[in-house]
Design an enzyme around this catalytic site. Structure first.
Site, PDB file in Angstrom:
ATOM      1  CG  ASN A 295      -2.094   0.909   1.096  1.00  0.00           C
ATOM      2  OD1 ASN A 295      -2.404   1.372   0.004  1.00  0.00           O
ATOM      3  ND2 ASN A 295      -2.747   1.207   2.192  1.00  0.00           N
TER       4      ASN A 295
ATOM      5  CG  ASN B 176       0.721   3.535   4.767  1.00  0.00           C
ATOM      6  OD1 ASN B 176       0.731   2.389   4.341  1.00  0.00           O
ATOM      7  ND2 ASN B 176      -0.067   3.920   5.755  1.00  0.00           N
ATOM      8  CE  LYS B 177       1.067  -1.812   5.257  1.00  0.00           C
ATOM      9  NZ  LYS B 177      -0.079  -0.932   5.063  1.00  0.00           N
ATOM     10  CB  ILE B 178       8.869  -0.618   4.397  1.00  0.00           C
ATOM     11  CG1 ILE B 178      10.339  -0.189   4.484  1.00  0.00           C
ATOM     12  CG2 ILE B 178       8.689  -2.069   4.002  1.00  0.00           C
ATOM     13  CD1 ILE B 178      11.097  -0.856   5.608  1.00  0.00           C
TER      14      ILE B 178
END
Length: 367
Positions: free
Chosen positions: A184, A186-188
Site C-alpha cells: 500500500n 505508506n508501506k516500506i
C-alpha cells in the site's frame, strides 16, 4: 509553513519509471507479463520463501489464504486484536467468526501465553490464526508456530507491515502455512496498492492463483465450476515493485536509523517508552511507535500538526470496535493500555536527522 512531513511517504528508487515504460512498450499492462513474474521472484529471492503470488492487496492475500485452507461460514478464526482491520476483514468475507487475542508487553504483538491458554480452554477449536507483525516488529513467532501445530490450527502471518523484518535469521511471513505482504502507499515498499501471498506449499499457491483469476477452468472457452475473484496484480504495479525491491534493504536500514534518532533525542524523557524489539530479531521499524505515561497524545498530535507533521494514534484494538462488539475475545488489557497511551510519529525514509530533531523538540515542549 514547513513542508509537510508525512507518517510514511512513498519513496521511489529511481528505476520504477524505466520499468513502467518497458511495460507500456510491451503493451502488457493487465495482470499478466514479465514484471509480475519478476516481482514474485524478487520476493522469493529476498525472503527465501518457496512460492509467491502477486495480488491486488494484503487483504486479498489473506482472503485467498483462508479460502484455500477451507475456512467457511461458522468457523472460528483467531486474530490479533491490536491490528489494522484489513487483517480481520477477510475473515468476515468467508463468513467466519473472528476471535481476538490480546498482546504481550514484550513485543506489543499477539501473546503466545494467552493464545495457548485460549486454545486449552475453548470449547470450539478455531481453524486458523491470523497473526500481525505490528508496525514491522516481530511477534514471538516461533512460540506461536509451536502452539498452532500442537493444537492443529493453521497459521497465516500478516506481515503487511513487516517486509524485511527477521526473527532468528528467518523473514517474517515465512514461518506459517501462509504469509502475506502489503505494498500500500505508506508501506516500506509500495506499488501504490498491492499485496503478495507466500507459502512453502506449491499446490496451495496454485489454488490461490486459480481463485485470484476468476476460477477459470483450463478450457479455450470460459468454464467455471467454482467462484473466484479478480485479485491478480497488474504488470504496471509489479514493475514499480521490482524497482522498489532493488532498494528494500536501504529502506529497512533508513527506517531503523530514524528510530535510533528518535531514541537519541528523547532518551532523557522518562515517561516515553518505545515499542520493544525481541531478542534475536530485527524489525523494519516501519513506523516509530511510542507511548506516553502521563501526557495526552492528542495534545502531541495537535502540536505536531501545527508544524505540518503527520502523526497517528496506535491502532484501536479490534475488540473495542463497534463492528465486533459481539465477537469473542481473550484479553488481559495490554492492547487497550497501549491504545490509550500510544502514538506513531513521522517515519518517512526521506526524513533527515534535523527533521527528527525538530519533531522531538515539539514533543518535548508539550511534555
Amino acid at each position: 509553513m514547513n513542508k509537510r512531513i508525512f507518517l510514511s511517504a512513498p519513496h521511489m528508487s529511481g528505476n520504477e519509471l524505466k520499468y513502467i515504460e518497458k511495460v507500456f512498450e510491451s503493451n502488457y499492462i493487465a495482470p499478466l507479463g514479465e514484471y509480475v513474474n519478476k516481482f514474485e521472484d524478487s520476493i522469493k529471492d529476498y525472503t527465501s520463501c518457496e512460492n509467491a503470488l502477486a495480488v491486488t492487496s494484503g487483504t486479498a492475500a489473506i482472503h485467498l489464504a483462508l479460502r484455500v485452507l477451507g475456512i467457511g461460514a461458522g468457523d472460528d478464526v483467531l486474530a490479533s486484536t491490536f491490528t489494522f482491520i484489513g487483517s480481520v476483514n477477510a475473515i468476515l468475507y468467508q463468513g467466519a467468526n473472528p476471535v481476538f487475542i490480546d498482546s504481550d508487553k514484550e513485543s506489543w504483538n499477539l501473546s503466545p501465553i494467552l493464545l495457548n491458554k485460549y486454545l486449552c480452554e475453548c470449547e470450539k477449536k478455531p481453524k486458523a490464526l491470523v497473526i500481525t507483525h505490528l508496525y514491522g516488529q516481530c511477534a514471538e513467532i516461533e512460540k506461536i508456530v509451536d502452539i498452532c501445530r500442537l493444537h492443529g490450527v493453521y497459521l497465516i502471518e500478516d506481515a503487511a507491515e513487516s517486509l524485511g523484518a527477521i526473527y532468528k535469521g528467518k523473514h517474517t511471513g515465512t514461518f506459517g502455512d501462509f504469509g502475506i505482504y502489503s505494498f500500500n502507499g505508506n508501506k516500506i515498499l509500495t506499488t501504490s496498492g498491492g499485496g503478495m501471498l507466500v507459502s512453502s506449499n506449491k499446490d496451495w499457491i496454485e489454488k490461490a492463483k486459480f481463485y485470484s483469476t476468476q476460477a477459470k477452468e483450463p478450457f479455450i472457452h470460459y468454464e467455471h465450476l467454482e467462484y473466484g475473484y479478480n485479485y491478480r496484480m497488474s504488470n504496471v504495479l509489479a514493475a514499480i515493485g521490482v524497482g522498489q525491491m532493488e532498494v528494500i534493504e536501504d529502506r529497512v536500514l533508513k527506517k531503523r536509523e530514524i528510530f535510533e534518532w528518535y531514541k537519541e533525542f528523547l532518551s532523557d524523557i522518562e515517561e516515553i517508552t518505545f515499542m520493544p524489539e525481541l531478542e534475536n530479531s530485527r524489525g523494519n521499524r516501519w513506523l516509530t511507535a511510542l507511548t506516553f505515561e502521563k501526557a495526552d497524545y492528542n495534545k502531541v498530535m495537535k502540536a505536531l500538526e501545527e508544524v505540518n507533521v503527520e502523526s497517528r494514534p496506535l491502532w484501536k484494538p479490534m475488540h473495542m470496535q463497534k463492528l465486533f462488539e459481539n465477537s469473542k475475545s481473550y484479553l488481559d488489557g495490554t492492547s487497550e493500555e497501549l491504545f490509550k497511551k500510544g502514538l506513531c510519529v513521522a517515519s518517512s525514509t526521506t526524513m533527515t536527522k534535523d527533521d527528527v530533531k525538530m519533531i522531538c523538540e515539539v514533543i518535548k515542549k508539550v511534555l
